[in-house]
Design a protein around this motif. Structure first.
Motif: not given
Lengths: 322, 322
Positions: A220, A231, A301, A308, A310
């Motif tokens: 991230h 992702e 994600r 998904v 989270e």
């Protein structure tokens, strides 16, 4: 403390690491003097390991010496730099000579393996902590950066993240002993900085970061620095057989995503460069795997078979089934 | 800790110090990337300050920020190097934002005064300690070394040693308040790295060391590294009027010889270069004084009006009238 600072430095650190011709003046004067290679740029990183924070009290001194250098070499690997020199600032509550000898041996072995000379340092009395500064070389303008990624770039990770976190849990008695324990403990105690891979990625990757705080959090960070989101495909995570054997699938994925202490490389590659990557650095030989994609939509994600998972910026804070 | 490491670094250290064109990549990636000047050598030093060891608990944060950089710049001064870049490894038990702002202000002011950019760092949680790494430039082969002295060389010291030790005693309440207190406390809290003098001494001095552990101990280190002994004249010690006013003559000499924390330069000059030294660096303008001579006989001796004050290698251990 029976040994003076001067004697300490003399005895254990004067000839530590590789002997390099570009060390004009090493340990023992007010500063080290080093010859920069003509035209090169320098990459410099510093990291501190604190007892009870980065390693459990009573950890193997050899491991602490190894890790203090390894976490810094991993930073250079993430820049695509070739390491050259290191400095050590060592704070100890007492000078136990056996501890020092083992600590120096751990540092020395890793330094020699990567051609690094220990050129200076400082020893002080206090709560145990180890700060290492490493310096490496880079061809001008060729540093790998966190912010080089773009939407559509493929995301990769080296090694098998999660092993070190399981190893730490075993060290701390949070995980019961098992037959995989020795392998996993070693992955925490003696991480492998991916220097050869980092140097090769200079020509192939668009962005790179080393995984110290957990794969998801660090991926991230790379995505944010690149102005993207990311992702990850949970099913693509490279989980080691010992990790799966020790903790089973759901927990193995959790540790791989958020465990930390991996010191693997997480990197991005432009779609047009994927074929060249596979050809020049065969994944089976170099030990990395594609785990996701950078996207225009911000955030991080994780996708599994059901949809998904989270995830937050700071790690694997919570899960929410859709 | 309410702020994450990332936010901490962002807020207080991203724009710390001087902006330099040779910083290709500063705070915020895995490592800093720096452009070495063509042909130059690098001087690199690292020093740690530990709370309760190098500064009293509750010291001014601005002073800690200043001193953490100053003690390292002093090492570069002793090599005759010109500082360029610094990295900060900061370990704190909690992230007090006011403390951080003042710490950063102290570091920033000194860094700007000497053209130093803060290019990287690490923040960790633990007992308070500050490790700074500094990098500077040197013309190839021109580093000032401890071991360059020879018997017959004149020995000099800059500034007025002993002031900082008296200032620390005042800070700790070991010395009663007096009208000189503010001056002396500032000499401890905000030492002055002698960078301009160090650079000029490259062409004039045979050996140099910075005075951190006490003038006598550090002069002896220089002498030992040069394969010599050293004789100091107590009457020649440059004692400041505030120090003499606060503690009187005998104690002022003791503090000047063994107090420590001075961060002055102690250097040697060949007899044939003394005239050039006096001419190019007028002592009254540059603030240094001759205090002794290197000798073939090993050891460190202090002479006063009455004869020899015996002294040991590790400081001012005891006196013996002949």
């Amino acid at each position: 403390m029976p040994l003076s600072e001067f004697e300490l430095i003399e005895r254990y650190f004067r000839d530590c690491g590789h002997r390099r011709g570009d060390v004009i003046l090493g340990v023992g004067d007010d500063a080290a003097v080093l010859q920069c290679p003509a035209g090169a740029q320098l990459a410099v990183a510093v990291d501190t390991l604190v007892e009870d924070v980065h390693f459990p009290r009573g950890s193997s001194a050899q491991s602490i010496g190894h890790r203090a250098l390894a976490v810094n070499l991993s930073d250079l690997a993430a820049m695509g730099a070739r390491p050259a020199w290191a400095l050590l600032a060592l704070t100890l509550s007492e000078a136990d000579e056996r501890w020092l000898a083992q600590f120096a041996a751990g540092l020395d072995a890793l330094a020699r393996a990567h051609g690094v000379a220990l050129v200076g340092g400082d020893t002080t009395r206090g709560s145990m902590s180890v700060t290492v500064t490493v310096l490496g070389h880079l061809p001008p303008g060729r540093a790998l950066q966190r912010g080089g990624g773009a939407p559509g770039d493929a995301l990769f990770v080296s090694g098998t993240p999660g092993d070190a976190a399981a190893g730490l849990a075993l060290e701390q008695g949070r995980l019961p002993p098992c037959e995989q324990a020795e392998y996993l403990r070693r992955r925490f105690l003696f991480p492998t900085p991916r220097l050869a891979l980092g140097e090769r990625l200079r020509e192939l990757a668009s962005g790179c970061i080393d995984v110290s705080d957990g794969l998801l959090a660090d991926a991230h960070k790379l995505a944010r620095a690149s102005g993207c989101g990311v992702e990850l495909m949970a099913a693509a995570l490279p989980l080691s057989a010992p990790l799966l054997g020790a903790v089973g699938m759901p927990r193995a994925r959790e540790l791989a995503l958020s465990g930390g202490d991996d010191y693997e490389l997480c990197f991005t590659v432009r779609p047009h460069a994927l074929e060249r990557l596979a050809c020049e650095l065969p994944p089976a030989e170099w030990g990395y795997r594609r785990i996701g994609t950078l996207q225009a939509q911000p955030g991080a994600r994780v996708m599994d078979e059901h949809g998904v998972l989270e995830a937050s910026s700071s790690g694997y804070d919570h899960f929410a089934a859709p």
